[in-house]
Scaffold this active site. Structure first.
Site, PDB file in Angstrom:
ATOM      1  CE  LYS A   1     -74.120  -8.491 -79.198  1.00 12.92           C
ATOM      2  NZ  LYS A   1     -75.369  -7.796 -79.568  1.00 12.92           N
TER       3      LYS A   1
ATOM      4  NE  ARG B   1     -83.336 -28.664 -60.217  1.00  8.91           N
ATOM      5  CZ  ARG B   1     -82.836 -29.567 -61.066  1.00  8.91           C
ATOM      6  NH1 ARG B   1     -83.527 -30.606 -61.383  1.00  8.91           N
ATOM      7  NH2 ARG B   1     -81.634 -29.404 -61.603  1.00  8.91           N
ATOM      8  CB  THR B   2     -84.168 -21.779 -60.734  1.00 10.80           C
ATOM      9  OG1 THR B   2     -83.565 -22.609 -59.761  1.00 10.80           O
ATOM     10  CG2 THR B   2     -84.598 -20.474 -60.099  1.00 10.80           C
TER      11      THR B   2
ATOM     12  NE  ARG C   1     -79.625 -20.032 -60.901  1.00 14.78           N
ATOM     13  CZ  ARG C   1     -79.887 -21.316 -60.652  1.00 14.78           C
ATOM     14  NH1 ARG C   1     -79.298 -22.252 -61.365  1.00 14.78           N
ATOM     15  NH2 ARG C   1     -80.724 -21.651 -59.699  1.00 14.78           N
TER      16      ARG C   1
ATOM     17  CG  HIS D   1     -81.371 -20.566 -55.065  1.00 13.43           C
ATOM     18  ND1 HIS D   1     -82.501 -20.045 -55.670  1.00 13.43           N
ATOM     19  CD2 HIS D   1     -81.033 -21.663 -55.790  1.00 13.43           C
ATOM     20  CE1 HIS D   1     -82.816 -20.794 -56.711  1.00 13.43           C
ATOM     21  NE2 HIS D   1     -81.944 -21.774 -56.799  1.00 13.43           N
TER      22      HIS D   1
HETATM   23  N1   CP Z   1     -82.304 -26.058 -57.426  1.00 12.86           N
HETATM   24  C1   CP Z   1     -81.829 -25.359 -58.476  1.00 12.86           C
HETATM   25  O1   CP Z   1     -81.493 -24.174 -58.342  1.00 12.86           O
HETATM   26  O2   CP Z   1     -81.754 -26.067 -59.636  1.00 12.86           O
HETATM   27  P1   CP Z   1     -81.303 -25.461 -61.037  1.00 12.86           P
HETATM   28  O3   CP Z   1     -79.844 -25.090 -60.903  1.00 12.86           O
HETATM   29  O4   CP Z   1     -81.549 -26.541 -62.037  1.00 12.86           O
HETATM   30  O5   CP Z   1     -82.121 -24.228 -61.283  1.00 12.86           O
END
Ligand code: CP
Length: 308
Positions: free
Chosen positions: A80, A51-52, A101, A129
């Protein structure tokens, strides 16, 4: 230049501005289809995501911009041994804004210190998040029209769940919020959140182990997955993974105007039969993630909001 590392990097006025803009984008998506023409978003994902990452990419494409990036540490020069600091120095000359991320808490913050483009934290370890929080806030506001006075139950892994930590931090800034924290003893919220946020701000909350006993009290139920990837010990994960399973029978205990959210992905914690319940809003929530990320990109790039 602004970064978004924690949900508290945005004031409540700025949050409102972003949510209002997301609402306008939902109403008039065509008016925003070229505001990012000539701009590029880099997605630097050192940890898996559906999703993100894809909602960030969809957001930039919907705004008329372009995207580049990597979807795992293994497919980047991190494999590396390249540092986050060196990576972001380079990416700063390839893109106008980036979403990162990383499994290590604080990595997007480190990146922001070496970056000459806005850095958005797309999830760092068990920490924060913030763009999931924007997604959650937009969804709650569209469903309930306000944040003040709501009772929200967080259920599942409250220890490692960064979406829970971020959303609690964001919601305590509104009036008369009440939290019900539903978890096994081993997965309670971290003590810093209890002592430095909830106790410090005198927020009303209670911690319980049974979902059934509190369901009738809730305006919002925020379910979460027990995250295998955060456990050091597989046996502990197996023992705790099915602590809570929301099914149609339990939904009978909830009010007609209680809504179920989940940041997704889900594993077993919401039975698929619940998907048919009109109160199940987690797929709508995931869709809202695109609109709120469009609004955030516009805000961090200081783009003119079209009149519509
Ligand atoms: N909600 C969320 O962070 O989903 P993903 O891990 O799929 O990005």
């Amino acid at each position: 230049m602004r970064h978004l590392i924690s949900p508290l990097d945005l004031s409540t006025d700025e949050l409102k501005e972003i949510l209002d803009l997301a609402d306008r984008i939902i109403e008039h998506p065509e008016a925003y289809s070229s505001v990012c023409h000539g701009k590029k978003l880099a997605t630097l994902f050192y940890e898996p995501s559906t999703r993100t990452r894809l909602s960030f990419e969809a957001a930039m494409i919907n705004l008329g911009g372009q995207v580049l990036g990597f979807s795992s540490a293994d497919s980047s020069s991190a494999a590396k041994g390249e540092s986050v600091a060196d990576t972001i120095r380079v990416i700063s000359s390839y893109a106008d804004i980036c979403a990162m991320r990383h499994p290590k808490e604080g990595a997007p913050y480190v990146a922001s210190q070496f970056s000459s483009i806005p850095v958005i934290n797309a999830g760092d370890g068990g920490h924060n998040h913030p763009t999931q929080t924007l997604t959650d806030l937009l969804t709650i506001r569209r469903l309930k029209k306000h944040f003040d006075g709501i009772t929200i139950g967080f259920c599942g892994d409250l220890k490692f769940g960064r979406t829970v930590h971020s959303l609690i931090n964001a919601l305590v800034r509104y009036d008369n919020i009440r939290f019900i924290l539903i978890s096994p003893a081993e997965l309670k919220i971290p003590s810093y959140l209890r002592e430095e946020v909830l106790d410090e701000k005198k927020i009303e909350y209670k911690e319980v182990h049974k979902l059934e006993e509190v369901l009738p009290e809730l305006d919002i139920l925020y379910m979460t997955r027990v995250q295998r990837e955060r456990f050091f010990n597989e046996e502990d994960y197996i023992r705790l993974r099915d602590s809570f399973i929301l099914d149609a029978k339990k939904m009978e205990l909830a009010r007609e105007d209680m809504f179920v959210l989940h940041p997704l992905p889900r594993v077993n914690e919401i039975a698929t039969e619940v998907d048919q319940d009109p109160r199940a809003k987690y797929f709508e929530q995931a869709k809202n993630g695109v609109y709120v990320r469009m609004a955030l990109i516009m805000k961090l790039l200081n783009l003119e909001v079209p009149v519509c």
